[in-house]
Design an enzyme around this catalytic site. Structure first.
Site, short mmCIF file in Angstrom:
data_model
loop_
_atom_site.label_atom_id
_atom_site.label_comp_id
_atom_site.label_asym_id
_atom_site.label_seq_id
_atom_site.Cartn_x
_atom_site.Cartn_y
_atom_site.Cartn_z
N GLU A 33 -10.38 -12.50 -6.00
CA GLU A 33 -8.89 -12.52 -5.61
C GLU A 33 -8.39 -13.43 -4.86
OE1 GLU A 33 -8.46 -8.44 -3.78
OE2 GLU A 33 -10.34 -8.72 -2.72
N ARG A 77 -15.97 0.07 -3.59
CA ARG A 77 -15.65 -1.25 -2.76
C ARG A 77 -15.63 -1.21 -1.40
NH1 ARG A 77 -9.66 -3.87 -2.86
NH2 ARG A 77 -9.14 -2.26 -1.24
N ARG A 129 2.51 -9.98 -0.69
CA ARG A 129 2.83 -9.10 -2.06
C ARG A 129 3.65 -8.04 -1.28
NH1 ARG A 129 -3.44 -6.77 -2.33
NH2 ARG A 129 -2.48 -4.79 -2.60
N ARG A 144 -10.98 2.54 -3.34
CA ARG A 144 -10.56 1.72 -2.05
C ARG A 144 -11.11 2.55 -0.58
NH1 ARG A 144 -5.81 0.90 -5.43
NH2 ARG A 144 -5.45 -1.34 -5.57
N CYS A 188 -9.06 -4.94 -11.74
CA CYS A 188 -8.50 -3.68 -10.89
C CYS A 188 -7.28 -3.81 -10.36
CB CYS A 188 -9.81 -3.05 -10.00
SG CYS A 188 -10.16 -4.44 -8.79
N ASN A 246 -3.57 -8.24 -7.59
CA ASN A 246 -2.67 -8.06 -6.57
C ASN A 246 -2.68 -9.06 -5.42
OD1 ASN A 246 -2.36 -5.58 -7.96
ND2 ASN A 246 -3.41 -4.38 -6.38
N ASP A 247 -3.95 -9.34 -5.01
CA ASP A 247 -4.21 -10.49 -4.15
C ASP A 247 -4.33 -11.75 -4.82
OD1 ASP A 247 -4.05 -9.34 -1.45
OD2 ASP A 247 -6.05 -8.21 -2.00
N HIS A 251 0.78 -1.02 0.00
CA HIS A 251 0.04 0.00 -0.04
C HIS A 251 0.98 1.24 0.00
CE1 HIS A 251 -3.35 -3.00 0.39
NE2 HIS A 251 -3.96 -1.77 -0.45
C1 PEP Z 1 -6.30 -6.43 -5.78
O1 PEP Z 1 -5.90 -7.19 -4.85
O2 PEP Z 1 -5.81 -6.68 -6.96
C2 PEP Z 1 -6.94 -5.15 -5.46
C3 PEP Z 1 -7.11 -4.23 -6.47
O3 PEP Z 1 -7.20 -4.62 -4.03
P1 PEP Z 1 -6.10 -4.15 -3.05
O4 PEP Z 1 -4.90 -3.94 -3.97
O5 PEP Z 1 -6.78 -2.86 -2.42
O6 PEP Z 1 -5.96 -5.38 -1.99
MG MG Z 2 -7.01 -7.06 -2.83
#
Ligand code: PEP
Ligand code: MG
Length: 594
Positions: free
Chosen positions: A443, A344, A477, A308, A514, A466-467, A201
């Protein structure tokens, strides 16, 4: 500013997570804990000396605060003066200092360790207080402890927001969203951190603030000292400490070039993302703050593909009220050039914790009580948000998206609470939209496997790579030591994405992506080949992605995807796709390969 010639130039390689070049002065930001050495005094005769060291640091801290206060009074700034009064009171509090001295004497530990134990003791007391305001005042003790620790370490620099100069490069072990929140962002040009990866993040926040950032540098805090000249090249992932004059000149030139190219790309933002053979992809923007909407619009966003909302919780000490949520969402949905806004529901836990949250640390927070799991447990907090989203739906088109869904039960339960919130508002005569599209984030591998079942429950999917990469490849990650394994083009990831899109299309529902992969120029043709309906990304990526889409065909994307799916390893896929893209779009990939 010119480099100090007595200093040695040092180049460090990390992961470039927010593009662009920043040149400025290093500021070593030490969140508590990162740099403190804890040790036992190996001889009792050292104890009196250690107590004296602590008392000296206390005195120095007090003098510094009095000095800051005097300057503020001179400038007639009143409010911080009172806060500093509180900090001085803590410093002079005999219970506070005697407790620390007691730890040094009884346990034979160094002053830093003893001080840390005192802070833990205060934290425990404050956590027990019901009143949210009072319990949050532990931050004052924390601030004082931080100052004493700095004096114990001999580091005399004041913290960023008290300094008088601009153009700082924040060098830190890590940066939490709360750390960044405390900084005067207009004085900061870039970030360089020891830890973190592309989708941590810290990286996401840096991109949203358009500040060049390199993370995962391992030991930048060891080499970068406050005051050093530093270059952050967020495009190539390099950080240079004390560049020699020619190098500095080259980077200044590169910065001018980069800034000009960025302006050139912007014109593609205004155009639709349609391939040469007429396949149209919707382009969304991912945001963390309402303040990003103007940048999203100038870069060419057609919708907000991911808001987010957890950042509403992170930057404050208490819980947001229904009105806080509502006022915030209304600002998003009333932007008239957006086709829709995907809100979200909050994704707390993992690496995002609100300030007020007192729950103990989990052993595996990424696999813990996170996102929808947390919401379904803390129903009242969740419903406050759901009601606010419904209320905002009367002002513009909203799609609601639930994060980290791993079962049909979860989506049903979330829908049930959403319906309850709707009924409550209707009973009160509140105006809301007739319908709101409901989406599930895909995810978690389990969600991919049951995508056909989930597709029967929702109106759309949004793939969170990402997840999805983190969970399917079992790679944290945010762990910089595993960055080399974090690979969107891994055959397993590609199959998962394809499986999800195919299930969605079979059920006739919209599929978006996303995760950061959606904004990665290298992956765009692969995703086109899968026929995703929407790609949502950080605003900086939009013009370049649109340009590539406009210069390609769906037909070639399908051929590329088909070939990519034949390889056995991630490196083979990457090499093939890179080779194809570099030949096909030489201008696009040149800057990265420089
Ligand atoms: C993801 O996991 O790809 C996502 C978009 O959510 P975040 O990065 O907020 O976990
Ligand atoms: Mg995520």
């Amino acid at each position: 500013m010119s480099a100090d010639q007595t200093m040695k130039t040092l180049v460090l390689k990390g992961v470039g997570v927010s593009p662009g070049i920043a040149i400025g002065r290093c500021y070593r930001f030490d969140p508590l804990d990162s740099q403190i050495s804890f040790y036992k005094l190996n001889d009792a005769s050292l104890i009196p000396q250690e107590v004296l060291r602590f008392k000296k640091a206390l005195k120095e801290s007090e003098q510094q605060l009095l000095e800051i206060q005097k300057n503020l009074k001179k400038e007639k700034v009143t409010e911080p003066v009172y806060v500093i009064d509180v900090h001085i009171l803590i410093l002079k509090d005999k219970i506070f200092s005697n407790r620390t001295i007691k730890y040094i004497r009884r346990l034979g530990v160094n002053a830093e360790w003893a001080l840390r134990m005192t802070l833990d003791h205060y934290k425990q007391i404050f956590e027990g207080v019901k009143d949210a305001y009072i319990s949050s005042r532990v931050s004052d003790v924390q601030y004082v402890v931080q100052r004493i620790l700095r004096n114990l370490s001999g580091e005399k620099n004041e913290i960023v927001w008290e300094e008088g100069y601009d153009g700082l490069i924040i060098v830190s072990h890590d940066l939490s969203p709360a750390d960044t929140a405390q900084m005067k962002l207009d004085k900061i040009f870039g970030f360089a951190t020891d830890s973190g990866g592309r989708t941590s993040h810290t990286a996401i926040v840096a991109r949203s603030l358009e500040l060049p950032a390199v993370v995962g540098l391992d030991n930048v805090t060891r080499f970068g000292h406050t005051g050093d000249e530093v270059i952050v090249d967020g495009t190539s992932g390099l950080v240079v400490i004390n560049p020699y004059p020619d190098m500095l000149k080259r980077y200044e030139e590169k910065k001018r070039h980069y800034d000009a190219a960025k302006d050139e790309y912007l014109k593609y933002g205004k155009l639709p993302a349609v391939t040469l053979d007429d396949y149209h992809v919707q382009i969304g923007c991912n945001i963390e703050f309402v303040e990003e909407i103007p940048s999203a619009m100038t870069h060419g966003a057609e919708n907000i593909g991911l808001y987010r909302t957890e950042f509403l919780y992170i930057y404050r000490e208490d819980l947001p009220t229904e009105d806080d949520h509502f006022n915030n969402y209304r600002q998003v949905v009333t932007e008239k050039n957006l086709s829709w806004s995907t809100i979200r529901t909050f994704d707390l836990g993992g690496d995002k914790f609100p300030n007020y949250q007192k729950q103990g640390k989990e052993l595996n927070p990424q696999m813990g009580l996170r996102a929808i799991r947390f919401c379904l447990k803390e129903v009242e907090i969740f419903k406050t948000q759901l009601r606010a989203i419904w209320r905002a739906s009367a002002f513009g088109k909203i799609k609601i998206l639930f994060p980290m869904i791993s079962s049909v039960d979860e989506i049903r339960e979330a829908k049930k609470l959403l319906e309850e919130a709707r009924q409550e508002l209707l009973a009160q005569g509140v105006k809301i939209a007739d319908k709101m599209e409901i989406g599930a984030m895909i995810e978690v591998p389990a969600a991919v496997v049951i995508a056909d079942k989930l597709a029967q429950e929702v109106d759309f999917f949004s793939i969170g790579t990402n997840d999805l990469i983190q969970y399917s490849l079992a790679i944290d990650r945010a762990n910089e030591r595993l960055t080399y394994l974090y690979e969107p083009l891994h055959p397993a990831v590609l199959r998962f994405i394809k499986q999800t899109v195919d299930a969605a299309h079979k059920a006739n529902i919209h599929t978006a992506m996303c995760g950061e992969m959606a904004g990665d120029p290298l992956c765009v043709l692969i995703l086109l080949g899968m026929e995703l309906d929407e790609l949502s990304m950080n605003h900086l990526a939009i013009p370049r992605i649109k340009k590539i889409i406009r210069e390609s065909t769906l037909k070639e994307s399908k051929i590329l995807l088909k070939k990519a799916l034949t390889f056995n390893t991630a490196s083979e896929v990457r090499a093939y796709v890179h080779d194809y893209m570099a030949k096909r779009f030489p201008d696009e990939f040149q800057m990265e390969d420089d």
